[in-house]
Design a protein around this motif. Structure first.
Motif, short mmCIF file in Angstrom:
data_model
loop_
_atom_site.label_atom_id
_atom_site.label_comp_id
_atom_site.label_asym_id
_atom_site.label_seq_id
_atom_site.Cartn_x
_atom_site.Cartn_y
_atom_site.Cartn_z
N ILE A 188 30.65 -46.31 -25.51
CA ILE A 188 31.21 -45.28 -24.62
C ILE A 188 31.30 -45.79 -23.19
CG2 ILE A 188 30.76 -43.02 -23.60
CD1 ILE A 188 29.34 -42.31 -26.31
N ASN A 189 30.21 -46.38 -22.70
CA ASN A 189 30.15 -46.78 -21.30
C ASN A 189 30.98 -48.02 -20.99
OD1 ASN A 189 28.41 -44.64 -20.77
ND2 ASN A 189 26.56 -45.86 -21.09
N GLU A 207 41.82 -44.84 -28.71
CA GLU A 207 40.60 -44.41 -29.38
C GLU A 207 40.13 -45.31 -30.52
OE1 GLU A 207 40.04 -40.38 -30.41
OE2 GLU A 207 40.98 -39.58 -28.61
N TYR A 267 30.63 -40.55 -29.52
CA TYR A 267 30.16 -39.42 -28.71
C TYR A 267 29.28 -38.48 -29.54
CZ TYR A 267 32.99 -40.45 -24.58
OH TYR A 267 33.52 -41.02 -23.44
N SER A 293 35.50 -41.15 -30.78
CA SER A 293 34.95 -39.80 -30.87
C SER A 293 33.66 -39.77 -31.68
CB SER A 293 35.98 -38.84 -31.46
OG SER A 293 36.36 -39.25 -32.76
N ASP A 346 32.04 -33.62 -23.73
CA ASP A 346 33.15 -34.56 -23.55
C ASP A 346 34.02 -34.62 -24.79
OD1 ASP A 346 32.31 -35.19 -21.00
OD2 ASP A 346 31.32 -37.06 -21.57
N GLU A 347 33.38 -34.64 -25.96
CA GLU A 347 34.15 -34.76 -27.21
C GLU A 347 34.92 -33.49 -27.52
OE1 GLU A 347 35.32 -34.57 -31.29
OE2 GLU A 347 33.74 -33.31 -30.40
N TYR A 352 27.65 -35.50 -23.81
CA TYR A 352 28.49 -36.21 -24.77
C TYR A 352 29.22 -35.22 -25.68
CZ TYR A 352 26.42 -40.67 -23.41
OH TYR A 352 26.02 -41.78 -22.71
N ALA A 401 25.35 -37.74 -29.16
CA ALA A 401 24.87 -36.37 -28.95
C ALA A 401 23.75 -36.03 -29.93
CB ALA A 401 26.03 -35.38 -29.11
N GLU A 461 26.16 -45.50 -26.85
CA GLU A 461 26.37 -45.42 -25.40
C GLU A 461 26.98 -46.71 -24.86
OE1 GLU A 461 23.60 -42.60 -23.04
OE2 GLU A 461 22.30 -43.89 -24.23
#
Length: 487
Positions: A255-256, A280, A387, A384, A408-409, A405, A391, A252
């Motif tokens: 991601i964040n 990415e 995420y 990716s 989103d992916e 998550y 998850a 996270e």
């Protein structure tokens, strides 16, 4: 590590290329060690040398990414002797296969030795004379941890009480004892946590990337072990060993950060095809050799040599060929998975283009123009995966976050989000991870993480998961220098 492998002199470490930025490459092999570590430029040359060595064919240039793991997880097939052996999990019968395994072991510990040499000289240097001391040290600790982790995943069971590998932290010719898997896990986390602390103030991975505002070593951070690569590795390490809370925490954080957005669906086909994606890619290796390796083994078809995706185009029937995997619809029959563009079908075989620079090989001038400013090399860690780790790690503790998550992916790849009434399961995440990480060598370790049964395309059967399958044998040459361990 045994002496035959640790003839570690600085000239060898610097035989690989070094660069101030990836478009300005100069060999730095003419310096001797005493001169090399006199100033910041010398340390940077040595660090670039470490990264250059990590890109050799026996390591991340081929064998530790798709060269062996993709044969083991039944995604790719190669009709060579070693290709057939790995496809059948026969690790000892043929010398060619044993030499492949030996090559990984040998070269990985050599790379670890080179990183340790930089760390040793950093400790012996005046820190005030090196403004980027913390960055240099953090990167080399990250390299050391990453290499040990990948060796551990290949050569040791997941049971933390069992024998692991030697964790080498000193640049010396002494033989390092084996540690347990659990001890290695802690050593890896310690190195990565210290790297995280040292690089805590790193701000050079903003998005969009703006490399012109930084001095040379701080540019193009995606081809260094950067702060977010360290966090991503911590997420990957903790997830592998079952610490889901820590895995979610670090995934996270990456991601964040907002520094690694998903590509548009129109970019999916070529976003990591021989390049580091400026959106990415969290970490990858710049390499002048990777185009040759990947073209030779993934693109130019030659019987007995080329890696191709399992498919049924030639009339064969496999339990899980690529098209069955990607055509499995468990959400919405109208959705389109743009990752299918990674595959090119020919008469009797299918080429996996995901990690090979087919744009250059096809002489696609429009495509080449789009990619002129990108770093060419080997994609190793991407957003990716974070995420999907998040998850899975949050599935039981925070289901709604996990669904978010996951949605989103999959939506970033052209798939329809889960709808009300759809249930997210660990198996659904596992299957999506398989698709998303296809060709990158990570699905094999996800299978090993849960001791999954193996759907063998090679032998058209299901093989029960076991250490006999999931653990590569440590080369006998290692024990030739350890009489007390030679059983």
């Amino acid at each position: 590590m045994k002496k035959i492998y640790l003839t570690l002199v600085c000239l060898m470490a610097l035989a690989a290329t070094s660069c101030n930025d990836f478009l300005d490459v100069h060999p730095k092999g003419e310096k001797v060690e005493g001169d090399l570590f006199e100033d910041a430029q010398g340390f940077e040359d040595a660090i670039y040398g470490v990264y250059g060595y990590m890109g050799v064919r026996a390591l991340y240039g081929m064998d530790m990414v798709w060269g062996i793991p993709e044969l083991l997880d039944q995604n790719l097939v190669c009709t060579s002797t070693y290709g057939n052996d790995f496809g059948k999990y026969d690790y000892t019968t043929n010398a060619e296969t044993r030499n492949k395994i030996l090559g990984i072991w040998k070269n990985a510990y050599e790379a670890i030795g080179y990183a340790n040499n930089v760390l040793k000289n950093l400790e012996n240097n005046n820190q005030d004379a090196l403004p980027l001391y913390n960055l240099y040290k953090g990167e080399m600790l990250g390299v050391r941890a990453m290499l040990h982790f990948d060796l551990l995943r290949l050569f040791a069971p997941t049971d933390q009480s069992k024998r692991g590998i030697p964790y080498v932290t000193a640049y010396s010719f002494s033989v390092k004892p084996f540690s347990t898997v659990g001890e290695c896990y802690q050593f890896i986390v310690n190195d990565l946590t210290e790297a995280e602390r040292l690089m805590a103030d790193e701000e050079t991975m903003s998005y969009p990337r703006d490399n012109d505002q930084y001095e040379a070593f701080n540019r193009w951070r995606e081809n260094h072990i950067n702060l977010y690569a360290v966090k991503a590795l911590l997420a990957r390490v903790h997830w592998y060993f079952g610490n889901k809370a820590k895995a979610a925490e670090y995934a996270e954080e990456v991601i964040n950060s907002g520094r690694f957005p998903f590509v548009d669906v129109t970019e999916i086909q070529e976003h990591v095809a021989g390049v580091l994606c400026p959106k990415e890619t969290i970490f990858g290796l710049y390499s002048t050799q990777y185009l040759e390796f990947s073209t030779d083994f993934l693109f130019n078809y030659q019987f007995y040599k080329t890696y191709t995706a399992y498919d049924d185009a030639s009339g064969s029937v496999h339990p899980m060929p690529w098209h069955k995997l990607f055509n499995e619809v468990d959400v919405d029959a109208t959705m389109q998975d743009y990752r299918k563009g990674h595959f090119r079908q020919a008469k009797g075989y299918t080429t996996c283009l995901k990690l090979v620079d087919y744009v250059t090989n096809d002489n696609d001038q429009t495509g080449i123009g789009r990619r002129e400013s990108l770093i060419h090399g080997i994609h190793i860690i991407g957003i990716s995966e974070m995420y999907l780790i998040a998850a899975d790690a949050l599935l039981e503790s925070n289901y709604q976050k996990a669904v978010g998550y996951f949605n989103d992916e999959i939506s970033a790849r052209g798939l329809t989000k889960l709808r009300e009434g759809d249930v997210l399961t660990a198996n659904r995440i596992f299957n999506e991870y398989h698709k998303e990480l296809y060709g990158e060598g990570q699905h094999w370790f996800n299978m090993k993480r849960i001791n999954a049964d193996i759907i063998s395309n090679n032998e058209s059967m299901t093989i029960p998961g076991s250490d006999a399958i999931y653990v590569l044998p440590i080369p006998q040459e290692e024990f030739d220098y350890r009489p007390e361990d030679n059983k």
